[in-house]
Scaffold this motif. Sequence first.
Motif, PDB file in Angstrom:
ATOM      1  N   VAL A  66       0.843  -1.192   0.000  1.00 50.61           N
ATOM      2  CA  VAL A  66       0.000   0.000   0.000  1.00 50.61           C
ATOM      3  C   VAL A  66       0.880   1.244   0.000  1.00 50.61           C
ATOM      4  O   VAL A  66       1.831   1.349   0.784  1.00 50.61           O
ATOM      5  CB  VAL A  66      -0.942   0.014   1.224  1.00 50.61           C
ATOM      6  N   TYR A  67       0.555   2.191  -0.883  1.00 51.27           N
ATOM      7  CA  TYR A  67       1.302   3.437  -0.990  1.00 51.27           C
ATOM      8  C   TYR A  67       0.330   4.607  -0.949  1.00 51.27           C
ATOM      9  O   TYR A  67      -0.782   4.527  -1.479  1.00 51.27           O
ATOM     10  CB  TYR A  67       2.098   3.491  -2.299  1.00 51.27           C
ATOM     11  N   SER A  68       0.759   5.714  -0.326  1.00 50.90           N
ATOM     12  CA  SER A  68      -0.076   6.915  -0.228  1.00 50.90           C
ATOM     13  C   SER A  68       0.740   8.157  -0.563  1.00 50.90           C
ATOM     14  O   SER A  68       1.908   8.262  -0.182  1.00 50.90           O
ATOM     15  CB  SER A  68      -0.655   7.058   1.188  1.00 50.90           C
ATOM     16  N   VAL A  69       0.108   9.094  -1.284  1.00 52.23           N
ATOM     17  CA  VAL A  69       0.741  10.376  -1.590  1.00 52.23           C
ATOM     18  C   VAL A  69      -0.322  11.468  -1.604  1.00 52.23           C
ATOM     19  O   VAL A  69      -1.512  11.182  -1.782  1.00 52.23           O
ATOM     20  CB  VAL A  69       1.449  10.372  -2.968  1.00 52.23           C
ATOM     21  N   ASN A  70       0.101  12.702  -1.403  1.00 46.04           N
ATOM     22  CA  ASN A  70      -0.771  13.857  -1.584  1.00 46.04           C
ATOM     23  C   ASN A  70      -0.566  14.399  -2.995  1.00 46.04           C
ATOM     24  O   ASN A  70       0.566  14.452  -3.491  1.00 46.04           O
ATOM     25  CB  ASN A  70      -0.463  14.947  -0.566  1.00 46.04           C
ATOM     26  N   ALA A  71      -1.657  14.806  -3.631  1.00 48.10           N
ATOM     27  CA  ALA A  71      -1.559  15.315  -5.002  1.00 48.10           C
ATOM     28  C   ALA A  71      -2.754  16.213  -5.290  1.00 48.10           C
ATOM     29  O   ALA A  71      -3.773  16.150  -4.605  1.00 48.10           O
ATOM     30  CB  ALA A  71      -1.496  14.174  -6.005  1.00 48.10           C
ATOM     31  N   VAL A  79       1.781   8.969 -10.810  1.00 48.89           N
ATOM     32  CA  VAL A  79       3.194   9.069 -11.183  1.00 48.89           C
ATOM     33  C   VAL A  79       4.074   9.092  -9.933  1.00 48.89           C
ATOM     34  O   VAL A  79       5.116   8.425  -9.866  1.00 48.89           O
ATOM     35  CB  VAL A  79       3.433  10.331 -12.039  1.00 48.89           C
ATOM     36  N   ASP A  80       3.635   9.836  -8.913  1.00 45.74           N
ATOM     37  CA  ASP A  80       4.406   9.895  -7.667  1.00 45.74           C
ATOM     38  C   ASP A  80       4.482   8.525  -6.998  1.00 45.74           C
ATOM     39  O   ASP A  80       5.532   8.142  -6.466  1.00 45.74           O
ATOM     40  CB  ASP A  80       3.773  10.905  -6.703  1.00 45.74           C
ATOM     41  N   ILE A  81       3.372   7.792  -7.024  1.00 40.22           N
ATOM     42  CA  ILE A  81       3.365   6.459  -6.416  1.00 40.22           C
ATOM     43  C   ILE A  81       4.255   5.509  -7.213  1.00 40.22           C
ATOM     44  O   ILE A  81       4.956   4.656  -6.647  1.00 40.22           O
ATOM     45  CB  ILE A  81       1.924   5.916  -6.327  1.00 40.22           C
ATOM     46  N   SER A  83       6.972   6.302  -8.691  1.00 40.97           N
ATOM     47  CA  SER A  83       8.344   6.605  -8.273  1.00 40.97           C
ATOM     48  C   SER A  83       8.656   5.986  -6.921  1.00 40.97           C
ATOM     49  O   SER A  83       9.732   5.440  -6.699  1.00 40.97           O
ATOM     50  CB  SER A  83       8.538   8.126  -8.210  1.00 40.97           C
ATOM     51  N   GLU A  84       7.685   6.037  -6.012  1.00 41.09           N
ATOM     52  CA  GLU A  84       7.896   5.495  -4.677  1.00 41.09           C
ATOM     53  C   GLU A  84       7.976   3.974  -4.695  1.00 41.09           C
ATOM     54  O   GLU A  84       8.788   3.367  -3.994  1.00 41.09           O
ATOM     55  CB  GLU A  84       6.761   5.955  -3.759  1.00 41.09           C
ATOM     56  N   ALA A  85       7.137   3.354  -5.528  1.00 36.24           N
ATOM     57  CA  ALA A  85       7.115   1.890  -5.598  1.00 36.24           C
ATOM     58  C   ALA A  85       8.188   1.341  -6.523  1.00 36.24           C
ATOM     59  O   ALA A  85       8.432   0.130  -6.558  1.00 36.24           O
ATOM     60  CB  ALA A  85       5.742   1.419  -6.083  1.00 36.24           C
ATOM     61  N   ASP A  86       8.822   2.229  -7.295  1.00 34.74           N
ATOM     62  CA  ASP A  86       9.841   1.836  -8.271  1.00 34.74           C
ATOM     63  C   ASP A  86       9.260   0.898  -9.318  1.00 34.74           C
ATOM     64  O   ASP A  86       9.948   0.046  -9.856  1.00 34.74           O
ATOM     65  CB  ASP A  86      11.047   1.186  -7.570  1.00 34.74           C
ATOM     66  N   LYS A  87       7.957   1.049  -9.567  1.00 32.08           N
ATOM     67  CA  LYS A  87       7.286   0.269 -10.609  1.00 32.08           C
ATOM     68  C   LYS A  87       6.249   1.161 -11.280  1.00 32.08           C
ATOM     69  O   LYS A  87       5.761   2.125 -10.682  1.00 32.08           O
ATOM     70  CB  LYS A  87       6.593  -0.962 -10.012  1.00 32.08           C
ATOM     71  N   MET A  88       5.921   0.833 -12.517  1.00 38.35           N
ATOM     72  CA  MET A  88       4.908   1.586 -13.228  1.00 38.35           C
ATOM     73  C   MET A  88       3.515   1.149 -12.755  1.00 38.35           C
ATOM     74  O   MET A  88       3.192  -0.037 -12.754  1.00 38.35           O
ATOM     75  CB  MET A  88       5.019   1.380 -14.734  1.00 38.35           C
TER      76      MET A  88
END
Length: 367
Positions: A66-71, A79-81, A83-88
Amino acid sequence: MRKIILLLFMVSTIFAAGCTQEGQRSSVEDLALVSSVGIDYVNDKELRMTVSIPQPRGESPVLTEVYSVNAEMIQEGLVDISSEADKMIILNQLRTILFNEEFAQSGMVTKVVEHFYRDATIGNKIRLVIVKGKAEDILKTDYPENEHMDAYLNDLFHPKLHNSFSPFTSVHDYISTQKSPIYHTMIPYLEKKGESLKITSIALFNDERMIQTVNTQESLLIQALKGIKKLSPLAIKFKENNQDEQLFIEQIDNDLKVKSNKNTESPKLDISLKLEGVIVEYKGKRDLSKSGEIKKLENKISKHLKNDIEDILKKLQESEVDPVGFSEYFRMYHKGKWTDELTQNIIKSAKYKVNVEFEILNTGTLK
């Protein structure tokens, strides 16, 4: 010579196939297939996006990442997620979109849903859900009896007879009701109960904003008024318990008939429901082995349901919403273009005459 050429062609084909397959394996490993997206309110410009990505068993210490970002925009968050997950991030397997209640009340749900609706890589059957609290918390919580979050949510919002009180709103359903001058939107409302999730009510929208909820019993009656033939089980508790306390009905069949006076200035609707079902449990003083007592109980159930339907119609009218689509019974006779103003006039001024007939088909466990 021909044999040498044929042999060289076969060898080159094998090598090419091998390289292609190896390249495919590499590209798949670089993809993150999202199953659920959660959207939480931050402010009028910014949202918090959470995605859950199921992992193959044995290839990751956790079954769901699970990944979370503000946007400010959906694509920016994806796109930010990535980068964080290092996967498309890939949305082909997206099944559920969760909005927290505050976001639903902000009027920004349509903008988000339209973004996913326009994405040709995903289907229109993605389920929409409103959640109490934060969608991020829902997706990041472990549920001991349900290891895979994506499968858990998919099963929870998969239509079944026992939960047919819920509209199970898809992306397509949402866009359809938002663009329609007749219907208002309904979306299931989810709460965390202990170590599990439960649909506790249904959110009602007036245009793009969530305005209130109705409980599952009220939602069941709305589904009946929409003409759903097979209804979910129904529990009835009688207020005056001098003879009948409560009962539980299953296998409910619904036959709905609605007639309008076709007058948009002074709208009137005659609503008739013929319901039949099996009483599987009863608490009261009646001897239901006697046909006369069954008939009296049928009349009491009919009166009880009639009062409940009148109450929910009054509630919807006071909220100025019409998820049933009663305006359609006037639109079909209207000459000219139908407008939102006409729908609002029907909702505000319609007079309802309700008749309910309930028939007991059989009785089960009685006490």
